[in-house]
Design a protein around this motif. Sequence first.
Motif, PDB file in Angstrom:
ATOM      1  N   ASP A 155       0.841  -1.193   0.000  1.00 41.56           N
ATOM      2  CA  ASP A 155       0.000   0.000   0.000  1.00 41.56           C
ATOM      3  C   ASP A 155       0.877   1.245   0.000  1.00 41.56           C
ATOM      4  OD1 ASP A 155      -1.864   2.019   0.521  1.00 41.56           O
ATOM      5  OD2 ASP A 155      -3.106   0.670   1.717  1.00 41.56           O
ATOM      6  N   LEU A 156       0.612   2.193  -0.905  1.00 41.07           N
ATOM      7  CA  LEU A 156       1.409   3.417  -0.996  1.00 41.07           C
ATOM      8  C   LEU A 156       0.620   4.653  -0.586  1.00 41.07           C
ATOM      9  CD1 LEU A 156       3.353   2.844  -4.356  1.00 41.07           C
ATOM     10  CD2 LEU A 156       4.160   2.523  -2.007  1.00 41.07           C
ATOM     11  N   ARG A 157      -0.516   4.468   0.050  1.00 39.82           N
ATOM     12  CA  ARG A 157      -1.281   5.635   0.509  1.00 39.82           C
ATOM     13  C   ARG A 157      -0.621   6.292   1.713  1.00 39.82           C
ATOM     14  NH1 ARG A 157      -7.071   3.064   1.362  1.00 39.82           N
ATOM     15  NH2 ARG A 157      -5.716   1.386   2.099  1.00 39.82           N
ATOM     16  N   SER A 158      -0.991   7.532   1.950  1.00 37.98           N
ATOM     17  CA  SER A 158      -0.535   8.264   3.136  1.00 37.98           C
ATOM     18  C   SER A 158      -1.629   8.208   4.202  1.00 37.98           C
ATOM     19  CB  SER A 158      -0.230   9.726   2.786  1.00 37.98           C
ATOM     20  OG  SER A 158       0.787   9.800   1.807  1.00 37.98           O
ATOM     21  N   PHE A 159      -1.204   8.145   5.470  1.00 40.33           N
ATOM     22  CA  PHE A 159      -2.158   7.974   6.563  1.00 40.33           C
ATOM     23  C   PHE A 159      -1.872   8.957   7.695  1.00 40.33           C
ATOM     24  CE2 PHE A 159      -1.884   3.919   4.432  1.00 40.33           C
ATOM     25  CZ  PHE A 159      -3.205   3.515   4.329  1.00 40.33           C
ATOM     26  N   TYR A 160      -2.928   9.269   8.463  1.00 40.09           N
ATOM     27  CA  TYR A 160      -2.755  10.019   9.699  1.00 40.09           C
ATOM     28  C   TYR A 160      -2.253   9.059  10.787  1.00 40.09           C
ATOM     29  CZ  TYR A 160      -5.298  13.882   7.568  1.00 40.09           C
ATOM     30  OH  TYR A 160      -5.688  14.901   6.743  1.00 40.09           O
ATOM     31  N   ALA A 161      -1.786   9.636  11.885  1.00 40.50           N
ATOM     32  CA  ALA A 161      -1.209   8.833  12.964  1.00 40.50           C
ATOM     33  C   ALA A 161      -2.213   7.843  13.544  1.00 40.50           C
ATOM     34  CB  ALA A 161      -0.669   9.749  14.059  1.00 40.50           C
ATOM     35  N   ASP A 162      -3.467   8.240  13.711  1.00 40.75           N
ATOM     36  CA  ASP A 162      -4.446   7.327  14.303  1.00 40.75           C
ATOM     37  C   ASP A 162      -4.719   6.141  13.383  1.00 40.75           C
ATOM     38  OD1 ASP A 162      -5.654   8.896  12.423  1.00 40.75           O
ATOM     39  OD2 ASP A 162      -7.508   9.227  13.559  1.00 40.75           O
ATOM     40  N   SER A 163      -4.683   6.393  12.069  1.00 43.39           N
ATOM     41  CA  SER A 163      -4.871   5.284  11.128  1.00 43.39           C
ATOM     42  C   SER A 163      -3.688   4.334  11.187  1.00 43.39           C
ATOM     43  CB  SER A 163      -5.033   5.817   9.697  1.00 43.39           C
ATOM     44  OG  SER A 163      -6.162   6.647   9.593  1.00 43.39           O
ATOM     45  N   CYS A 164      -2.474   4.865  11.283  1.00 44.20           N
ATOM     46  CA  CYS A 164      -1.297   4.010  11.403  1.00 44.20           C
ATOM     47  C   CYS A 164      -1.357   3.180  12.680  1.00 44.20           C
ATOM     48  CB  CYS A 164      -0.021   4.862  11.383  1.00 44.20           C
ATOM     49  SG  CYS A 164       0.405   5.518   9.747  1.00 44.20           S
ATOM     50  N   PHE A 165      -1.844   3.782  13.753  1.00 43.82           N
ATOM     51  CA  PHE A 165      -1.966   3.047  15.012  1.00 43.82           C
ATOM     52  C   PHE A 165      -2.932   1.865  14.855  1.00 43.82           C
ATOM     53  CE2 PHE A 165      -4.248   2.433  19.058  1.00 43.82           C
ATOM     54  CZ  PHE A 165      -3.186   2.040  19.857  1.00 43.82           C
ATOM     55  N   GLN A 166      -4.068   2.118  14.227  1.00 43.42           N
ATOM     56  CA  GLN A 166      -5.055   1.060  14.026  1.00 43.42           C
ATOM     57  C   GLN A 166      -4.510  -0.029  13.098  1.00 43.42           C
ATOM     58  OE1 GLN A 166      -8.742   2.450  12.426  1.00 43.42           O
ATOM     59  NE2 GLN A 166      -9.716   0.443  12.446  1.00 43.42           N
ATOM     60  N   LEU A 167      -3.853   0.369  11.999  1.00 45.26           N
ATOM     61  CA  LEU A 167      -3.311  -0.603  11.049  1.00 45.26           C
ATOM     62  C   LEU A 167      -2.193  -1.425  11.668  1.00 45.26           C
ATOM     63  CD1 LEU A 167      -3.269   1.652   7.861  1.00 45.26           C
ATOM     64  CD2 LEU A 167      -4.690  -0.376   8.209  1.00 45.26           C
ATOM     65  N   SER A 168      -1.434  -0.807  12.581  1.00 42.93           N
ATOM     66  CA  SER A 168      -0.351  -1.533  13.238  1.00 42.93           C
ATOM     67  C   SER A 168      -0.871  -2.644  14.137  1.00 42.93           C
ATOM     68  CB  SER A 168       0.510  -0.557  14.061  1.00 42.93           C
ATOM     69  OG  SER A 168       1.065   0.435  13.235  1.00 42.93           O
ATOM     70  N   LEU A 169      -2.067  -2.452  14.677  1.00 46.12           N
ATOM     71  CA  LEU A 169      -2.649  -3.455  15.570  1.00 46.12           C
ATOM     72  C   LEU A 169      -3.435  -4.527  14.831  1.00 46.12           C
ATOM     73  CD1 LEU A 169      -3.924  -1.129  18.443  1.00 46.12           C
ATOM     74  CD2 LEU A 169      -1.836  -2.510  18.399  1.00 46.12           C
ATOM     75  N   THR A 170      -3.774  -4.237  13.580  1.00 43.89           N
ATOM     76  CA  THR A 170      -4.658  -5.170  12.862  1.00 43.89           C
ATOM     77  C   THR A 170      -4.026  -5.797  11.625  1.00 43.89           C
ATOM     78  OG1 THR A 170      -5.578  -3.310  11.610  1.00 43.89           O
ATOM     79  CG2 THR A 170      -6.739  -3.980  13.627  1.00 43.89           C
ATOM     80  N   HIS A 171      -2.813  -5.390  11.275  1.00 42.73           N
ATOM     81  CA  HIS A 171      -2.179  -5.907  10.071  1.00 42.73           C
ATOM     82  C   HIS A 171      -0.754  -6.346  10.360  1.00 42.73           C
ATOM     83  CE1 HIS A 171      -5.546  -3.655   8.426  1.00 42.73           C
ATOM     84  NE2 HIS A 171      -5.357  -4.269   7.260  1.00 42.73           N
ATOM     85  N   ARG A 172      -0.362  -7.434   9.751  1.00 38.70           N
ATOM     86  CA  ARG A 172       0.999  -7.917   9.948  1.00 38.70           C
ATOM     87  C   ARG A 172       2.002  -6.973   9.293  1.00 38.70           C
ATOM     88  NH1 ARG A 172       3.313 -13.971   8.438  1.00 38.70           N
ATOM     89  NH2 ARG A 172       5.412 -13.637   9.310  1.00 38.70           N
ATOM     90  N   LYS A 173       1.668  -6.452   8.130  1.00 34.35           N
ATOM     91  CA  LYS A 173       2.558  -5.535   7.413  1.00 34.35           C
ATOM     92  C   LYS A 173       1.816  -4.221   7.189  1.00 34.35           C
ATOM     93  CE  LYS A 173       4.980  -9.189   4.896  1.00 34.35           C
ATOM     94  NZ  LYS A 173       5.268  -9.752   3.542  1.00 34.35           N
ATOM     95  N   PRO A 174       1.942  -3.302   8.100  1.00 38.56           N
ATOM     96  CA  PRO A 174       1.298  -2.004   7.896  1.00 38.56           C
ATOM     97  C   PRO A 174       1.857  -1.330   6.643  1.00 38.56           C
ATOM     98  CG  PRO A 174       2.090  -2.242  10.144  1.00 38.56           C
ATOM     99  CD  PRO A 174       2.686  -3.359   9.368  1.00 38.56           C
ATOM    100  N   PRO A 175       1.133  -0.385   6.084  1.00 38.51           N
ATOM    101  CA  PRO A 175       1.626   0.315   4.897  1.00 38.51           C
ATOM    102  C   PRO A 175       3.006   0.930   5.142  1.00 38.51           C
ATOM    103  CG  PRO A 175      -0.665   0.854   5.292  1.00 38.51           C
ATOM    104  CD  PRO A 175      -0.200   0.064   6.481  1.00 38.51           C
TER     105      PRO A 175
END
Length: 689
Positions: free
Chosen positions: A606-626
């Motif tokens: 994934d090459l999208r840009s994210f806010y910090a809260d989205s990165c926090f959520q993706l870090s907890l729910t995905h093995r490979k965050p963007p």
Amino acid sequence: MSTRDRLIPKVMDLRISYLTFILIGCAHCLLNNHNQNASNHFEYCVLGAGPAGLQMGHFLSKANRDYVILERNSGPGSFFNKYPRHRKLISINKMNTGRENPEFNLRHDWNSLLSDKPDLLFKRVSSEFYPSADGFPVYLSMFEKELGLRVRYGVDIGKIRARHSDTGRSYVLTDQNASDYTCRVLLVATGLWVPQTVDFAGSDLVEGYESISVNPADYKDEAVLILGKGNAAFETAQSLLGWAGRVHMLSNNPVRLAWQTHYVGDLRAVNNDVLDTYQLKSLDGLLEAKLEKLAIVEFQEQDWKRKGTKRKLYLTTQKLLESGKGNNSSGVSREMLLGFHSDNFAVRAPYDRVIRCIGFRFNFSIFDSCARPPNSDNAKGRLPQLTAWYEGVNTPDLFVLGTAAHSRDYRLSAGGFVHGFRYTARAVHRVLEQRYHGNTWHSTELLTTQLMSWALKRINEASGIYQMVGVLGDVILLRGARCEYVEEFPLQALPQFSSISGHKVSNHGVIVLVLQYGTKKIDFLGKNRSQNDWTKAWLSNFLHPVFYYYDKLPTEEEMKLRPKGWPLPRPTAIHHSIEDFLAEWDAPVSHIQPIRRFFEHCVQTDLRSFYADSCFQLSLTHRKPPLFCQHGYLKRQGVTHNNQPQQDFEDPVVMAKEQDTGPFGVDNAFPKYLGQAGASLSSGLKLHV
């Protein structure tokens, strides 16, 4: 002692002194010759101080190389002191673009050379959109002096030979004074200045473009036949329209219009007034016939206005002439004229003048057999045959620059003109730096998350890939979390990319960015000439970006077998970005999102840009965050401990050098962290959407 005895010692002393003087003189001459020979040995010799030679001189000077530019005339750009004969350039000088970006502005400045001085542009000499040719030598002289280029004028090289020694191959150039210049690498930038001719019966009655009168009054009320339908021919015809009785133009092929072919060397609108007078039946006309099969015969006819006789030139064929009395233009009869056999023959009326305007060719005569590149397969053999990196075929260490190198993109791109070969000259210099000095091709190291922004910047600003359509392209070397962006590489040399550029290709593959036109022949002024649906971008007819993804570099054989009209072989994946009326590829839906999705498919993340809260959520729910979260939030590039936004960002080049060793740039320690956090093992990117 006699007088004779007293004189003998003095005579001997004089003889000894004279002999000593001679020996000293000889030694001095030998020393001077040695010093001269030493001073005439260079690493690089650039032959010609035209725009291509001076452009290469700038790059060599900037790299602090040992070079000299040799020019036979007394100033730079001497070709433009005479040509074009009617003194108007067809290269545009668009001074106002509404932009201040100097790289973008070079897209519409067809006369300036590349330098590190932002104000060293042709607009300092002229503000005309189609400027006078008189200003170009002035600009080149200014370019040479302000950059301090090393040019030797008055050096007319008449012979070039290759020399082999224990230290390798070198080139020896001999001038009009029998002085030799030797160099390791020869860069030929002599342009095209030898008039192209066609040998047929009566060709001695033809005037050449290089010697005709440019005073239109000299053609008053005359019938003129012009051989050729290029810009030189139309430039000549246009100058005669108000004076000549009729102007006819004849060549092997129908006229090619630049706005139809997208080739700047074809007929430009600034010279095409004759098309109006032809189509509106005002005495002028265009014809097609094989010049090699023609013949011109001369008759003396009664001139009632001047009450005498006047020479008239008739057009016929070689075959008909040979069926008569002989194979020359004298002693012919009326029966040898086509007009005698057909009373509706188009050119049955005689002409007062026949003018040859069929272009120029490369001067092969100065090369000996070992140093002479072969004739090209295209352009009727008028140009030297070159490799994809502009080195002469079978002539190693001899490179050709400028208009003479146009065989690589003849009728395809702008390599025969200043706004094209200024970039191919830079490409050649980068080849030289890698081959002879071990300096890798200029590149920019980026994080993969920065690739989209950089690619969009290049698409919308870069002038090199914009001018050299389908010939130069940007090569993106994928390396997982990082990538290297290599600019303006010769596309046909892609199979030799690593050896030419010095950059290695990883198992992640490469993306090649090319600007190109569609291959379909259409009415380019017709109602449905353009494609507006971004989902059908591959049907675009006008200039548009195309991305080619290869999991490994194509081979030379694949390059030879590529589809007709394609600059590259069929890739693993391809993406056309929809053509745009404004030539601005920055629309979020039509341009940016489809390009991003293609990049994501190539890099498998994934090459999208994210806010910090989205990165926090993706870090907890995905093995490979963007990757954006990996390079930012997960490396503490988000909110600082004092709850104030972080203002200082790391330099992209420094960040790109971080050692990311996972398959797509994930730190090896990162999965352990995810395991402890109980993160999901699913992927965050759905490529099928």
